[in-house]
Design a protein around this motif. Structure first.
Motif, short mmCIF file in Angstrom:
data_model
loop_
_atom_site.label_atom_id
_atom_site.label_comp_id
_atom_site.label_asym_id
_atom_site.label_seq_id
_atom_site.Cartn_x
_atom_site.Cartn_y
_atom_site.Cartn_z
N ASN A 4 0.82 -1.21 0.00
CA ASN A 4 0.00 0.00 0.00
C ASN A 4 0.85 1.27 0.00
O ASN A 4 0.49 2.27 -0.62
CB ASN A 4 -0.94 0.01 1.21
N HIS A 8 -10.44 10.23 2.24
CA HIS A 8 -10.44 9.23 3.31
C HIS A 8 -11.81 8.55 3.46
O HIS A 8 -11.99 7.72 4.37
CB HIS A 8 -10.06 9.88 4.65
N TYR A 9 -12.74 8.90 2.58
CA TYR A 9 -14.11 8.39 2.73
C TYR A 9 -14.17 6.87 2.60
O TYR A 9 -15.07 6.23 3.15
CB TYR A 9 -15.03 9.04 1.69
N ASN A 45 -11.90 4.77 3.65
CA ASN A 45 -11.18 4.08 4.71
C ASN A 45 -12.12 3.16 5.48
O ASN A 45 -13.31 3.46 5.63
CB ASN A 45 -10.56 5.08 5.69
N GLU A 94 -12.47 2.84 8.54
CA GLU A 94 -13.03 3.54 9.70
C GLU A 94 -14.40 4.14 9.39
O GLU A 94 -15.28 4.16 10.26
CB GLU A 94 -12.09 4.66 10.17
N TYR A 103 -11.65 13.82 9.62
CA TYR A 103 -10.74 13.89 8.47
C TYR A 103 -10.72 15.28 7.84
O TYR A 103 -9.66 15.81 7.51
CB TYR A 103 -11.14 12.84 7.43
N ASN A 148 0.69 9.51 11.76
CA ASN A 148 0.57 8.21 11.10
C ASN A 148 1.60 7.21 11.62
O ASN A 148 1.29 6.02 11.77
CB ASN A 148 0.73 8.38 9.59
N THR A 207 -9.33 -0.48 11.14
CA THR A 207 -8.61 0.74 10.79
C THR A 207 -7.85 0.58 9.47
O THR A 207 -7.59 -0.54 9.02
CB THR A 207 -7.60 1.12 11.89
N ALA A 208 -7.47 1.71 8.87
CA ALA A 208 -6.73 1.67 7.62
C ALA A 208 -5.36 1.05 7.80
O ALA A 208 -4.87 0.33 6.94
CB ALA A 208 -6.61 3.09 7.05
#
Length: 280
Positions: free
Chosen positions: A35, A160-161, A163, A165, A177, A205, A217-218
């Motif tokens: 990733n 981040h939509y 993700n 989470e 976010y 991060n 989580t991501a």
């Protein structure tokens, strides 16, 4: 973003389930590397684009100062990193039933190497692209500072939509976010450079990946702790945006003596003078 949304909706893809299947097949460290490697290509591509298309040095994308001020980077990196560790440990000791110790030396050492090498590249690309490249370019087009601040913050949050989470906690987590996007944009404009945003994002991060993980989580990693509580999002989503981020802003504003907030956040941007191409 739109194409990504349409594809996921049409295929009815569960992002969290896909990640779990990939981790079960490859291991979390390999999935993390795969990733993050894309961001190495993205950052290199952005730097080459700035060099050969805009004929600008990397400093012009980073700061308005004569040279990049790494002391700013390290100040906010230590500030945010220490805060994240303290808050996590306080929650661990207050609610030990919500965590299990996930530490295994060999996988953690591999994780540490991966995180130190690749996570700063991931966060740097996002900062250089949103708060560096897009913010400068949109500022020149719009001739003001508030349009790029709002636009880059909304798009940064929107990316981040997808993700895991968001799937687990619901759309309300988008407040966090988007609020983070505004936080990073504000410190970039007020400090007239990316150094603080680079340090803030990297610390957030990096510490998250190393210290605590969860199945939703991501970053699902071989971290020290695993959060096994059933997550929910309510009023507590507003705490970082309304309490913690303003506190960080206050600390940085006092340290770096920020003034003239209205002009720096909403003022006009003059058309730049055409200069001879600089050496990279």
């Amino acid at each position: 973003m739109a194409l990504n949304f349409v594809f996921i909706e049409m295929m009815d893809i569960d992002i969290g389930q896909v990640m779990q299947e990939e981790i079960a097949r490859k291991g979390s460290n390999r999935v993390l590397v795969e990733n993050l490697l894309a961001f190495v290509i993205f950052l290199a591509g952005l730097f080459l684009w700035v060099k050969y298309v805009h004929h600008q040095p990397i400093k012009a994308l980073t700061t308005s100062r004569k040279k990049i001020d790494w002391s700013r980077f390290w100040f906010v990196f230590i500030l945010v990193g220490a805060f994240s560790i303290i808050i996590t440990l306080l929650d661990y000791f207050a609610n030990p039933e919500d965590y299990v110790v996930n530490f295994e030396l060999e996988p953690f050492l591999y994780l540490l190497l991966i995180c130190v090498l690749l996570i700063p590249i991931q966060t740097s690309f996002e900062e250089y692209f949103f708060r560096g490249y897009l913010m400068q370019g949109l500022g020149i087009l719009a001739r003001n500072r508030w349009v790029p601040l709002i636009f880059t913050s909304l798009v940064f949050g929107g990316l981040h939509y997808f993700n895991p989470e968001v799937t687990k906690l619901g759309d309300i987590i988008m407040i966090h976010y988007i609020g983070t996007g505004f936080m990073l944009g504000i410190i970039t404009l007020m400090d007239e450079g990316l150094e603080l945003a680079l340090g803030f994002h990297a610390a957030n991060n990096l510490i998250t990946a190393l210290l605590v993980t969860a199945d939703w989580t991501a970053f699902q990693t071989n971290s020290i702790l695993r959060d096994v509580s059933e997550p929910s999002a309510g009023w507590d989503v507003f705490i970082p945006v309304l309490v913690i981020y303003p506190l960080f802003l206050y600390i940085m504003a006092r340290k770096y003596k920020w003034t003239n907030w209205k002009e720096k956040l909403t003022g006009k941007v003059e058309k730049p003078v055409e200069l001879e191409p600089e050496r990279f």
